[in-house]
Design a protein around this motif. Sequence first.
Motif, PDB file in Angstrom:
ATOM      1  N   TRP A 268     -14.983 -37.598  30.724  1.00  0.00           N
ATOM      2  CA  TRP A 268     -13.784 -37.402  29.905  1.00  0.00           C
ATOM      3  C   TRP A 268     -13.734 -38.435  28.789  1.00  0.00           C
ATOM      4  CZ3 TRP A 268     -10.457 -41.407  29.369  1.00  0.00           C
ATOM      5  CH2 TRP A 268     -10.236 -42.290  30.415  1.00  0.00           C
ATOM      6  N   VAL A 269     -13.014 -38.060  27.745  1.00  0.00           N
ATOM      7  CA  VAL A 269     -12.891 -38.925  26.575  1.00  0.00           C
ATOM      8  C   VAL A 269     -11.535 -38.691  25.922  1.00  0.00           C
ATOM      9  CG1 VAL A 269     -13.975 -37.256  25.010  1.00  0.00           C
ATOM     10  CG2 VAL A 269     -14.045 -39.682  24.456  1.00  0.00           C
ATOM     11  N   ARG A 270     -10.952 -39.755  25.398  1.00  0.00           N
ATOM     12  CA  ARG A 270      -9.695 -39.676  24.645  1.00  0.00           C
ATOM     13  C   ARG A 270     -10.016 -39.682  23.156  1.00  0.00           C
ATOM     14  NH1 ARG A 270      -6.494 -44.793  26.568  1.00  0.00           N
ATOM     15  NH2 ARG A 270      -4.943 -44.026  25.079  1.00  0.00           N
ATOM     16  N   GLU A 271      -9.318 -38.826  22.427  1.00  0.00           N
ATOM     17  CA  GLU A 271      -9.501 -38.747  20.974  1.00  0.00           C
ATOM     18  C   GLU A 271      -8.139 -38.636  20.308  1.00  0.00           C
ATOM     19  OE1 GLU A 271     -11.999 -35.417  20.180  1.00  0.00           O
ATOM     20  OE2 GLU A 271     -13.787 -36.324  21.066  1.00  0.00           O
ATOM     21  N   THR A 272      -8.100 -38.879  19.016  1.00  0.00           N
ATOM     22  CA  THR A 272      -6.867 -38.703  18.256  1.00  0.00           C
ATOM     23  C   THR A 272      -7.209 -38.281  16.837  1.00  0.00           C
ATOM     24  OG1 THR A 272      -4.837 -39.780  17.502  1.00  0.00           O
ATOM     25  CG2 THR A 272      -6.800 -41.155  17.617  1.00  0.00           C
ATOM     26  N   THR A 273      -6.446 -37.350  16.309  1.00  0.00           N
ATOM     27  CA  THR A 273      -6.601 -36.876  14.942  1.00  0.00           C
ATOM     28  C   THR A 273      -5.227 -36.766  14.302  1.00  0.00           C
ATOM     29  OG1 THR A 273      -6.504 -34.546  15.612  1.00  0.00           O
ATOM     30  CG2 THR A 273      -8.686 -35.562  15.498  1.00  0.00           C
TER      31      THR A 273
ATOM     32  N   GLY B 230      -2.853 -35.355  16.985  1.00  0.00           N
ATOM     33  CA  GLY B 230      -2.443 -36.558  17.672  1.00  0.00           C
ATOM     34  C   GLY B 230      -3.453 -36.911  18.759  1.00  0.00           C
ATOM     35  N   GLU B 231      -3.046 -37.700  19.736  1.00  0.00           N
ATOM     36  CA  GLU B 231      -3.979 -38.040  20.807  1.00  0.00           C
ATOM     37  C   GLU B 231      -4.130 -36.859  21.755  1.00  0.00           C
ATOM     38  OE1 GLU B 231      -4.606 -41.171  24.503  1.00  0.00           O
ATOM     39  OE2 GLU B 231      -3.472 -41.804  22.731  1.00  0.00           O
ATOM     40  N   HIS B 232      -5.369 -36.553  22.089  1.00  0.00           N
ATOM     41  CA  HIS B 232      -5.656 -35.482  23.037  1.00  0.00           C
ATOM     42  C   HIS B 232      -6.791 -35.922  23.955  1.00  0.00           C
ATOM     43  CE1 HIS B 232      -8.062 -34.810  19.398  1.00  0.00           C
ATOM     44  NE2 HIS B 232      -8.981 -34.282  20.176  1.00  0.00           N
ATOM     45  N   TRP B 233      -7.034 -35.106  24.961  1.00  0.00           N
ATOM     46  CA  TRP B 233      -7.942 -35.479  26.050  1.00  0.00           C
ATOM     47  C   TRP B 233      -8.910 -34.342  26.325  1.00  0.00           C
ATOM     48  CZ3 TRP B 233      -6.748 -34.541  31.762  1.00  0.00           C
ATOM     49  CH2 TRP B 233      -7.658 -35.221  32.585  1.00  0.00           C
ATOM     50  N   HIS B 234     -10.205 -34.689  26.373  1.00  0.00           N
ATOM     51  CA  HIS B 234     -11.251 -33.726  26.743  1.00  0.00           C
ATOM     52  C   HIS B 234     -11.798 -34.122  28.114  1.00  0.00           C
ATOM     53  CE1 HIS B 234     -11.342 -31.710  22.904  1.00  0.00           C
ATOM     54  NE2 HIS B 234     -11.637 -32.818  22.243  1.00  0.00           N
ATOM     55  N   LEU B 235     -11.838 -33.160  29.019  1.00  0.00           N
ATOM     56  CA  LEU B 235     -12.402 -33.376  30.354  1.00  0.00           C
ATOM     57  C   LEU B 235     -13.425 -32.282  30.619  1.00  0.00           C
ATOM     58  CD1 LEU B 235     -12.361 -34.704  33.242  1.00  0.00           C
ATOM     59  CD2 LEU B 235     -10.597 -33.019  33.818  1.00  0.00           C
ATOM     60  N   ALA B 236     -14.692 -32.662  30.735  1.00  0.00           N
ATOM     61  CA  ALA B 236     -15.762 -31.730  31.082  1.00  0.00           C
ATOM     62  C   ALA B 236     -16.116 -31.948  32.551  1.00  0.00           C
ATOM     63  CB  ALA B 236     -16.980 -31.958  30.198  1.00  0.00           C
TER      64      ALA B 236
ATOM     65  N   ALA C  84     -22.699 -33.599  24.243  1.00  0.00           N
ATOM     66  CA  ALA C  84     -22.801 -34.120  22.881  1.00  0.00           C
ATOM     67  C   ALA C  84     -21.476 -33.993  22.145  1.00  0.00           C
ATOM     68  CB  ALA C  84     -23.905 -33.382  22.120  1.00  0.00           C
ATOM     69  N   TYR C  85     -20.738 -32.925  22.449  1.00  0.00           N
ATOM     70  CA  TYR C  85     -19.429 -32.739  21.811  1.00  0.00           C
ATOM     71  C   TYR C  85     -18.456 -33.824  22.256  1.00  0.00           C
ATOM     72  CZ  TYR C  85     -15.071 -30.496  20.401  1.00  0.00           C
ATOM     73  OH  TYR C  85     -13.849 -30.243  19.830  1.00  0.00           O
ATOM     74  N   LEU C  86     -18.488 -34.198  23.524  1.00  0.00           N
ATOM     75  CA  LEU C  86     -17.628 -35.272  23.992  1.00  0.00           C
ATOM     76  C   LEU C  86     -18.027 -36.612  23.380  1.00  0.00           C
ATOM     77  CD1 LEU C  86     -16.651 -33.140  26.077  1.00  0.00           C
ATOM     78  CD2 LEU C  86     -16.567 -34.996  27.739  1.00  0.00           C
ATOM     79  N   GLY C  87     -19.290 -36.751  23.016  1.00  0.00           N
ATOM     80  CA  GLY C  87     -19.759 -38.005  22.421  1.00  0.00           C
ATOM     81  C   GLY C  87     -19.728 -38.030  20.911  1.00  0.00           C
TER      82      GLY C  87
ATOM     83  N   PHE D  75     -12.978 -43.604  27.632  1.00  0.00           N
ATOM     84  CA  PHE D  75     -13.834 -42.565  28.208  1.00  0.00           C
ATOM     85  C   PHE D  75     -14.202 -42.988  29.621  1.00  0.00           C
ATOM     86  CE2 PHE D  75     -16.550 -45.720  26.330  1.00  0.00           C
ATOM     87  CZ  PHE D  75     -17.591 -45.867  27.224  1.00  0.00           C
ATOM     88  N   ASP D  76     -14.766 -42.041  30.382  1.00  0.00           N
ATOM     89  CA  ASP D  76     -15.210 -42.365  31.743  1.00  0.00           C
ATOM     90  C   ASP D  76     -16.195 -41.308  32.212  1.00  0.00           C
ATOM     91  OD1 ASP D  76     -15.413 -43.839  34.019  1.00  0.00           O
ATOM     92  OD2 ASP D  76     -13.614 -43.035  34.974  1.00  0.00           O
ATOM     93  N   ILE D  77     -17.010 -41.706  33.187  1.00  0.00           N
ATOM     94  CA  ILE D  77     -17.998 -40.832  33.822  1.00  0.00           C
ATOM     95  C   ILE D  77     -17.806 -40.959  35.324  1.00  0.00           C
ATOM     96  CG2 ILE D  77     -20.468 -40.367  34.132  1.00  0.00           C
ATOM     97  CD1 ILE D  77     -20.963 -41.658  31.409  1.00  0.00           C
TER      98      ILE D  77
END
Length: 316
Positions: free
Chosen positions: A159-164, A168-174, A238-241, A293-295
Amino acid sequence: MDTQFTASSSNGTAETPELRKRPIYIDRALPVPYCSHQNPHQNTLADKGAQGAALKAATAAHPLDAVAGKITKTIQSPEKCTDGLPIGSQTNFIEAAKCAAILGFPVNTLLTVRWSSLYHHDNANPLFAQPPVERIAYLVELLRKWIGARCRGGFQYLWVRETTSELGEHWHLAFHLPRGKQKAIGAYLSDLLGEPLSHTLRTTAQGRTEGEFACSVWGSWHLAKDTHPERSSFYLAAYLGKGEPSERMYRGKLVPNTRKPVRGRVFGGRERSGRYDAPQGQIRGTTALKKRFDIARPLKQAMKARQSGDLSGMRA
């Protein structure tokens, strides 16, 4: 007692100004007055003449709550803002996804949660009583228990935290989702996040992403599957990174970041520029624990085993 004191005085061993020891505490103590439990702001020493008046003035000039607030601020860990993932993050994500595929539990599902949209439609959502770091840890733990009860491989995730500026801040979890659980995970997330599941899928014009199979009624969260499982989730990782910078400083000059394998052609890569190169905004954290982010721990262990060549550490 009187006899001993008199004897010591007669022997000349009593404390005198010459023999008096130097005090340990040289500085005077802070004049903190005693207060009434019925009226905390009432100074009970005010009736003791000039001393009580001086203490009352000092208390009015520096209220105790203000002093406590200053002390609290000084002992808190300093905040740190990160405007991108560390160099090498995308490679680590891809390696973690490869290990998950080798273990037989490929990362095949992507959850995206937009916090600002979720809060806009439900500002009483109990999730927002927690800071983002604790909120994510809470959701990860609940998903770990839910998926762990349905998959013998446990909860394999990135998972990774992003903001635009737009989202705003959003969260991706694969994560790895067992077969036949797409409908069930959608219903569970609707209860978990507090926004109902939409019964109709979005169109491309409405923002539907590739492989999307579930979305909330206001689009605050959605689920998508990996449409190319033969790639072992390479592009999903790669998208999360993508938040890793596509260029870095080298001897005072900006050069392409060759440690980022998936980047645009402008930066020496093979992909179309933009999708994997856009900055992902500032995330607030602490110097001790950024938590951008975390693994999953089993994937970290599998990555370490692959790097050391000891494949016995990789157990399904």
